[in-house]
Design an enzyme around this catalytic site. Structure first.
Site, mmCIF file in Angstrom:
data_model
loop_
_atom_site.group_PDB
_atom_site.id
_atom_site.type_symbol
_atom_site.label_atom_id
_atom_site.label_comp_id
_atom_site.label_asym_id
_atom_site.label_seq_id
_atom_site.Cartn_x
_atom_site.Cartn_y
_atom_site.Cartn_z
ATOM 1 N N PRO A 89 10.808 4.321 -14.309
ATOM 2 C CG PRO A 89 13.114 4.438 -13.998
ATOM 3 C CD PRO A 89 11.924 5.268 -14.389
ATOM 4 C CG ASP A 90 9.329 -0.854 -10.484
ATOM 5 O OD1 ASP A 90 10.560 -0.731 -10.435
ATOM 6 O OD2 ASP A 90 8.767 -1.966 -10.556
ATOM 7 C CG PHE A 91 9.563 3.442 -6.006
ATOM 8 C CD1 PHE A 91 10.305 4.564 -5.707
ATOM 9 C CD2 PHE A 91 8.273 3.607 -6.496
ATOM 10 C CE1 PHE A 91 9.791 5.826 -5.884
ATOM 11 C CE2 PHE A 91 7.740 4.872 -6.669
ATOM 12 C CZ PHE A 91 8.494 5.981 -6.365
ATOM 13 N NE ARG A 92 9.582 -0.933 -1.698
ATOM 14 C CZ ARG A 92 8.814 0.161 -1.750
ATOM 15 N NH1 ARG A 92 8.003 0.365 -2.790
ATOM 16 N NH2 ARG A 92 8.854 1.054 -0.778
ATOM 17 C CG ASN A 163 1.998 5.509 -9.766
ATOM 18 O OD1 ASN A 163 2.584 4.906 -8.868
ATOM 19 N ND2 ASN A 163 1.525 4.929 -10.833
ATOM 20 C CG ASP A 165 3.277 8.895 -12.914
ATOM 21 O OD1 ASP A 165 2.068 9.155 -12.960
ATOM 22 O OD2 ASP A 165 3.707 7.719 -12.912
ATOM 23 C CG HIS A 182 2.076 7.558 -1.688
ATOM 24 N ND1 HIS A 182 2.815 6.441 -1.997
ATOM 25 C CD2 HIS A 182 1.253 7.178 -0.659
ATOM 26 C CE1 HIS A 182 2.460 5.434 -1.208
ATOM 27 N NE2 HIS A 182 1.508 5.851 -0.404
HETATM 28 P P1 OAD Z 1 7.116 -0.758 -6.360
HETATM 29 O O1 OAD Z 1 8.310 -0.476 -7.190
HETATM 30 O O2 OAD Z 1 7.328 -1.116 -4.944
HETATM 31 O O3 OAD Z 1 6.267 -1.941 -7.012
HETATM 32 C C1 OAD Z 1 5.948 -1.952 -8.374
HETATM 33 C C2 OAD Z 1 5.373 -3.303 -8.722
HETATM 34 O O4 OAD Z 1 4.972 -3.269 -10.073
HETATM 35 C C3 OAD Z 1 6.383 -4.453 -8.567
HETATM 36 O O5 OAD Z 1 5.751 -5.551 -7.949
HETATM 37 C C4 OAD Z 1 6.758 -4.779 -10.021
HETATM 38 O O6 OAD Z 1 7.071 -6.137 -10.244
HETATM 39 C C5 OAD Z 1 5.495 -4.402 -10.759
HETATM 40 N N1 OAD Z 1 5.718 -3.991 -12.141
HETATM 41 C C6 OAD Z 1 6.548 -3.042 -12.617
HETATM 42 N N2 OAD Z 1 6.457 -2.942 -13.964
HETATM 43 C C7 OAD Z 1 5.553 -3.862 -14.349
HETATM 44 C C8 OAD Z 1 5.028 -4.272 -15.605
HETATM 45 N N3 OAD Z 1 5.385 -3.687 -16.746
HETATM 46 N N4 OAD Z 1 4.119 -5.259 -15.617
HETATM 47 C C9 OAD Z 1 3.717 -5.870 -14.466
HETATM 48 N N5 OAD Z 1 4.164 -5.512 -13.253
HETATM 49 C C10 OAD Z 1 5.079 -4.544 -13.184
HETATM 50 O O7 OAD Z 1 6.133 0.508 -6.508
HETATM 51 P P2 OAD Z 1 4.904 0.888 -5.587
HETATM 52 O O8 OAD Z 1 4.208 -0.315 -5.077
HETATM 53 O O9 OAD Z 1 4.114 1.884 -6.329
HETATM 54 O O10 OAD Z 1 6.536 6.012 -2.005
HETATM 55 O O11 OAD Z 1 5.649 1.614 -4.384
HETATM 56 C C11 OAD Z 1 4.893 2.204 -3.353
HETATM 57 C C12 OAD Z 1 5.600 3.388 -2.789
HETATM 58 O O12 OAD Z 1 6.950 3.041 -2.430
HETATM 59 C C13 OAD Z 1 5.781 4.539 -3.746
HETATM 60 O O13 OAD Z 1 4.644 5.355 -3.827
HETATM 61 C C14 OAD Z 1 6.953 5.274 -3.171
HETATM 62 C C15 OAD Z 1 7.822 4.121 -2.757
HETATM 63 O O14 OAD Z 1 8.634 4.350 -1.655
HETATM 64 C C16 OAD Z 1 6.940 7.276 -1.912
HETATM 65 O O15 OAD Z 1 7.607 7.816 -2.746
HETATM 66 C C17 OAD Z 1 6.504 7.987 -0.717
#
Ligand code: OAD
Ligand code: ZN
Length: 333
Positions: A89-92, A163, A165, A182
């Site tokens: 899973p992503d974060f946001r 990432n 991972d 990171h």
């Molecule tokens: P986010 O979860 O903030 O953003 C992920 C982005 O990818 C979002 O805009 C989603 O809509 C998009 N996304 C996810 N799956 C997708 C898919 N299959 N196709 C198209 N788009 C998709 O993650 P990051 O930007 O990586 O920090 O977050 C940055 C940092 O915030 C991370 O490194 C982490 C977190 O706090 C630490 O852990 C220190």
């Protein structure tokens, strides 16, 4: 690394939306210098110069530029969205993101899991999350292999990833082409005595839901993942040479919410095309678009497959994915 660069690395600390640490708001004496904002560094050191070309570009134009080798110094900025197709899973993302899942945990606000003050108080939410990310649990997907193909073709100048991972490495992209901005789980350090902690002991504890402890002083061991307020790895400083010399920037699967990583997208010359592939438009690409930006919204795997098809690389991609999948299956046996 030169002393000035070390000092500057210290000034580049991680912060997230609305949670800028106090030092970011007021001047601070650091190693005899006053830190200046990252965007100021970017605009003064790199400028926004270059030939301004006004024509609107589409994904097809980007493919043609790559095919014609008019773009052959490609810099990539990646975020959690490139790994969701691998099952992480992503974060946001509302609902599916890690931060949504935290609503049921005893955490004051989601980013607290990655803040040292909360971690020292309660490291368990972080380690529960880390447990899922144990090396070998997940495999690279088509997006990672597309980036690998860029490397194989000599087109990848550098891949900057947020990432932790390790799937970029697992796809076969060499460490020299990577900036893990990171940090990563590849190493871990005692938060008390600063001794490096061997990997096996660390993962054995995490997998048994124990907080990993230092063999020397029993302090809590933390993987070398960058927490909010912590300094970024020294390799992050490669951006000072990479971004001004890039001729194409790909921004993939990131909300661009975390600094100083997010501001890197401003560091390419204004003549350089920036391609954002994401589910939604984000940050500076939405607020301060440039004339040569290409925004490809939708699922990232679909967008990457589309670009691969436009490049005429579909068969090569299939071969690469099959070869690498067989290799990884062999390692599992
Ligand atoms: P986010 O979860 O903030 O953003 C992920 C982005 O990818 C979002 O805009 C989603 O809509 C998009 N996304 C996810 N799956 C997708 C898919 N299959 N196709 C198209 N788009 C998709 O993650 P990051 O930007 O990586 O920090 O977050 C940055 C940092 O915030 C991370 O490194 C982490 C977190 O706090 C630490 O852990 C220190
Ligand atoms: Zn220790």
């Amino acid at each position: 690394m030169a002393l000035w660069a070390r000092r500057a690395v210290r000034a580049l600390r991680l912060w997230g939306p609305g949670r800028e640490p106090a030092w970011a708001c007021r001047p601070r004496i650091a190693g005899g210098r006053t830190p200046i904002s990252f965007s100021a560094v970017v605009s003064s050191a790199f400028g926004n110069g270059g030939d301004r070309k006004k024509e609107k570009l589409f994904l097809q134009d980007i493919a043609e530029l790559i095919r014609a080798r008019a773009c052959q110094r490609v810099v990539v900025m990646a975020g959690a969205g490139i790994s969701t197709a691998s099952g992480i899973p992503d974060f946001r993302s509302p609902g599916s993101g890690f931060y949504s899942a935290l609503q049921h945990w005893d955490v004051p606000y989601p980013e607290a899991v990655f803040e040292l003050s909360f971690f020292f108080d309660n490291p368990r939410p972080f380690f529960s999350w880390a447990k899922n990310l144990r090396p070998g649990n997940f495999r690279p997907n088509a997006i990672h292999y597309f980036l690998r193909l860029l490397h194989d073709k000599g087109l990848l100048l550098r891949l900057y990833t947020q990432n932790i991972d390790g799937l970029e490495r697992a796809s076969g992209i060499p460490g020299s082409k990577l900036v893990e901005a990171h940090g990563s789980f590849a190493s871990a350090t005692c938060t008390v005595c600063g001794k490096p902690s061997p990997g096996e002991g660390f993962w054995a504890a995490v997998m048994e839901d124990r907080v990993p402890r230092c063999a020397a002083c029993t302090g809590v061991v933390k993987p070398d993942v960058v927490f909010f307020g912590e300094a970024l790895p020294e390799r992050f400083f490669l951006h000072m040479v990479d971004f001004p010399t890039a001729d194409l920037l790909l921004i993939l699967g990131t909300s661009l919410k975390v600094e100083p990583f997010a501001s890197l997208c401003e560091a390419v010359r204004s003549s350089v095309p920036r391609v954002l592939m994401n589910r939604e438009a984000v940050e500076s690409c939405a607020w301060r678009p440039r004339s040569r930006d290409v925004v490809q919204l939708g699922d990232l795997v679909d967008s990457v497959e589309r670009l691969v098809a436009l490049l005429g690389w579909t068969e090569e991609m299939k071969d690469l994915v099959q070869r690498e999948a067989a290799k990884l299956s062999g390692q599992d046996r």
